[in-house]
Design a protein around this motif. Structure first.
Motif, PDB file in Angstrom:
ATOM      1  N   LYS A   1       0.795  -1.252   0.004  1.00 49.23           N
ATOM      2  CA  LYS A   1       0.082  -0.614   0.002  1.00 49.23           C
ATOM      3  C   LYS A   1       1.045   0.962  -0.570  1.00 49.23           C
ATOM      4  CE  LYS A   1      -3.587  -2.274   2.145  1.00 49.23           C
ATOM      5  NZ  LYS A   1      -5.251  -2.186   3.303  1.00 49.23           N
TER       6      LYS A   1
ATOM      7  N   GLU B   1       1.723   1.852  -3.677  1.00 49.57           N
ATOM      8  CA  GLU B   1       0.537   1.449  -4.412  1.00 49.57           C
ATOM      9  C   GLU B   1       0.407   3.396  -4.700  1.00 49.57           C
ATOM     10  OE1 GLU B   1      -1.749  -2.286  -5.268  1.00 49.57           O
ATOM     11  OE2 GLU B   1      -2.305  -0.991  -3.269  1.00 49.57           O
TER      12      GLU B   1
ATOM     13  N   LYS C   1       0.609   6.854  -6.950  1.00 49.69           N
ATOM     14  CA  LYS C   1      -0.204   7.237  -7.273  1.00 49.69           C
ATOM     15  C   LYS C   1      -0.139   8.970  -7.036  1.00 49.69           C
ATOM     16  CE  LYS C   1      -5.429   7.307  -7.094  1.00 49.69           C
ATOM     17  NZ  LYS C   1      -6.938   6.283  -6.440  1.00 49.69           N
TER      18      LYS C   1
END
Length: 358
Positions: A330, A333, A337
């Motif tokens: 996470k 990720e 982003k």
């Protein structure tokens, strides 16, 4: 009425009951409905919380205690210059009344379910809220709530669960140790079983310190778990104990002569952590962690990151949790982003020399 609250004193009001206008005697203050005068006459005990206070010939200390600890009761102890007030009895629920018991039980259940602190019954806002809901209800003290009402609720629930477990033929147990914010070590024991309707159930049996809280050896853990299982009369029904892969936990199961089953989530996390420690991953993951640490430690940089997103609901960076392998995924990720936003903030910030993003 406000002047009585601001002065911090309750004045005894004299009423003339003779037509001649002569004083017949001093009327007893309403505050003695809440306090009990102790032998000697120089001190009094609060009926609500049990604390003793010196009176010194007046009721100033008693009234100040009400303002601090029982603000709702202070509304009921204000003097009213009418004879009707002194002849009318208070309208509180009696402690042994059915409705008072139901209200106490509902309050205890709310605290248990919502995990509220016991001191909530001393918070002025909460006390005022309860007073306006029902002026007749006097909140119990935190001591009574903890030592009486909560204990009664625990005993009642335990009796029900014991009856259910008595009809269970086999069960499994999961247990783990954890450290509180006060740096105290606890062990939680949870029972899992299938009821008569063939539905899988679970119940937390205990969250206690070890029998010897300075010893976390397998023998001490085994003795502590044995005491819990015997207390609930399921030691002979326990077929399997699920724990993490700690050596002392595995050994404790051997001492109890119970089959040990390693926690699948913990085992998976150990495998993933070994993979994340490989050289071709650890470098990238370390840089991501340093970026997250920089933004978490700088309120200015974090505010710039939110502003750079130009969104009503800006995203935040995610920190790693060592016991949750997917937190590493996470982290990366989220950084991918927000890559453009993070880069623009880092390039415009001078204090980023400690971050190696090469």
């Amino acid at each position: 009425m406000d002047k009585f609250l601001k002065s911090g004193n309750i004045k005894e009001v004299d009423e003339s009951v003779e037509q001649s206008g002569k004083r017949k005697g001093r009327q007893k203050s309403d505050i003695w409905n809440i306090f009990t005068r102790l032998p000697g006459g120089n001190s009094a005990k609060c009926k609500t919380c049990g604390l003793d206070y010196r009176t010194g010939g007046n009721t100033t200390n008693l009234f100040n205690h009400l303002l601090r600890a029982h603000p709702t009761l202070s509304h009921e102890s204000k003097p009213v210059a009418t004879i009707k007030t002194f002849f009318s009895s208070n309208n509180y629920y009696e402690n042994n009344s059915a409705h008072k018991k139901e209200l106490d039980k509902a309050l205890t259940r709310m605290i248990a379910i919502d995990m509220q602190p016991f001191r909530i019954v001393e918070d002025r806002g909460f006390r005022d809220f309860v007073y306006y809901l029902n002026p007749r209800y006097i909140l119990p003290s935190r001591t009574t709530l903890r030592n009486v009402h909560l204990q009664n609720m625990y005993n009642e629930m335990k009796e029900k669960l014991v009856l259910i477990l008595n009809n269970v033929e086999y069960c499994a147990v999961t247990t783990d140790g954890w450290t509180s914010r006060a740096n105290e070590f606890y062990v939680t024991v949870t029972c899992h079983f299938i009821d008569k309707n063939f539905v899988l159930r679970e119940a937390v049996l205990s969250t206690n310190k070890l029998d010897i809280d300075t010893d976390q050896t397998s023998n001490n853990i085994a003795d502590s778990m044995r005491a819990v299982l015997l207390d609930w009369n399921i030691l002979h029904k326990t077929s399997t104990i699920v724990t993490d892969n700690a050596a002392n936990m595995i050994k404790a199961c051997e001492i109890l002569k119970k089959r040990h089953f390693p926690c699948f989530a913990h085992s998976l996390n150990l495998v993933i952590q070994d993979v994340l420690a490989r050289y071709f991953i650890t470098g990238t993951l370390s840089r991501c962690k340093r970026i997250v640490t920089f933004f978490k430690n700088s309120s200015i940089a974090y505010a710039k990151l939110k502003a750079a997103q130009n969104d009503e609901n800006p995203l935040s960076l995610i920190q790693e949790v060592p016991t949750r392998w997917n937190s590493s995924l996470k982290i990366m990720e989220r950084i991918i982003k927000l890559n453009c936003n993070i880069s623009s903030v880092l390039l415009s910030t001078k204090s980023t020399s400690s971050i190696d993003c090469g």
